[in-house]
Scaffold this motif. Sequence first.
Motif, PDB file in Angstrom:
ATOM      1  N   VAL A  76      27.351  47.617  62.865  1.00  0.00           N
ATOM      2  CA  VAL A  76      28.136  47.158  61.784  1.00  0.00           C
ATOM      3  C   VAL A  76      29.094  46.365  61.206  1.00  0.00           C
ATOM      4  N   ARG A  77      29.947  46.209  62.249  1.00  0.00           N
ATOM      5  CA  ARG A  77      30.657  44.958  62.778  1.00  0.00           C
ATOM      6  C   ARG A  77      29.709  43.749  62.047  1.00  0.00           C
ATOM      7  N   ASP A  78      29.168  43.761  62.634  1.00  0.00           N
ATOM      8  CA  ASP A  78      28.288  41.619  62.726  1.00  0.00           C
ATOM      9  C   ASP A  78      28.414  41.899  60.822  1.00  0.00           C
ATOM     10  N   LEU A  79      28.315  42.372  60.486  1.00  0.00           N
ATOM     11  CA  LEU A  79      27.932  42.477  58.815  1.00  0.00           C
ATOM     12  C   LEU A  79      29.166  42.249  58.082  1.00  0.00           C
ATOM     13  N   VAL A  80      30.513  42.626  57.852  1.00  0.00           N
ATOM     14  CA  VAL A  80      31.712  43.355  58.186  1.00  0.00           C
ATOM     15  C   VAL A  80      32.752  41.196  57.032  1.00  0.00           C
ATOM     16  N   PRO A  81      32.292  40.322  58.665  1.00  0.00           N
ATOM     17  CA  PRO A  81      32.638  38.942  57.967  1.00  0.00           C
ATOM     18  C   PRO A  81      32.553  38.328  57.351  1.00  0.00           C
TER      19      PRO A  81
END
Length: 328
Positions: A136-141
């Motif tokens: 899910v880190r790929d969506l956060v920025p």
Amino acid sequence: MALSRNPRCAFCNSSNEGHLSRCAACSVVHYCNRDHQAAHRDAHKRVCNGIKKALQALDKEEKKLRAHPGDWMTPPNLFEESIGHFWGIHETRPYMRSRYAVVEAYLAIDTYAAVEAARSHLADMLRLCRRDNMGVRDLVPAVLLRLGRDQECYDFVGQFSNHWFLDVKDADVFEPLVEGFLGKYGDLSFTVALTLLKIRLLLDVQALQNSSAIGHKVPQEILDNVRDQLVTTVVSNNANIMKSSDQTPLIKEIEKQVQALYMKAQQQNKHFWPVLLKPEAHLGARPNSYSPGSPQHVQIVLNYSYSSWKETPGAIEMIRKLRKSNGS
């Protein structure tokens, strides 16, 4: 058009001087009155029901976990005793998948409140599972950029690119790029977000430069007006930049960084920039699998990030110019 922190009626786009009511079902869409809500019902019904159903499914999974008595594979009190490594406990996975479905449901609505709700869930998912097995880190920025939280975006990219367990806070957003900061593969979403972040800085500094004659101090009233128009708070909160009479050296430095990031993304996946400029056939695509550098990988990253680009006036046009200047 950038998301506005100040709610507007979903039907008429009026702020109604702050006298708006939330949709009782989803709580992330506002209306002037019942008539406007009724008029907008057909347009809103599907996404509103999507949020409602996703939250109901999540509540069901959470109750299951909280009621679990514990056994030799699953400790009791998971939400208190297993923070940080949820995914490693098999019984938590339906809950985590349901929570991500809530994120997707919120992101189907383009309001500040909806995107902030999605961000809150993503942050808590990373708290529960620090190693982020779901990615899910790929969506956060991109979500942070949509919310105007550029500093947090930069800190987040730095944290997850280099320091899995070391929090990064208030890093220098203008700092030169460090070799190896972003990997060749696997970080395309980070490279794309960082490119957009630097473009936003560049647009703001260029706007500040255009507001004054080189060599002359900008009057405070003009500074205040420019500050209100800036894309990010990073520039407006930097007193040295706001008071500088000539932004030329900084503009050249950021342009160099944007060019380097553009080339890095091109190296990671040659398909991304052309698809960003002509996204229609790829928006909404949900590939079952992908490999780094593939068109399927582009579809995933595009759907994570496209709204953040669309909501930054001038950003996509800058990529178009970069394509031309680089012979593409």
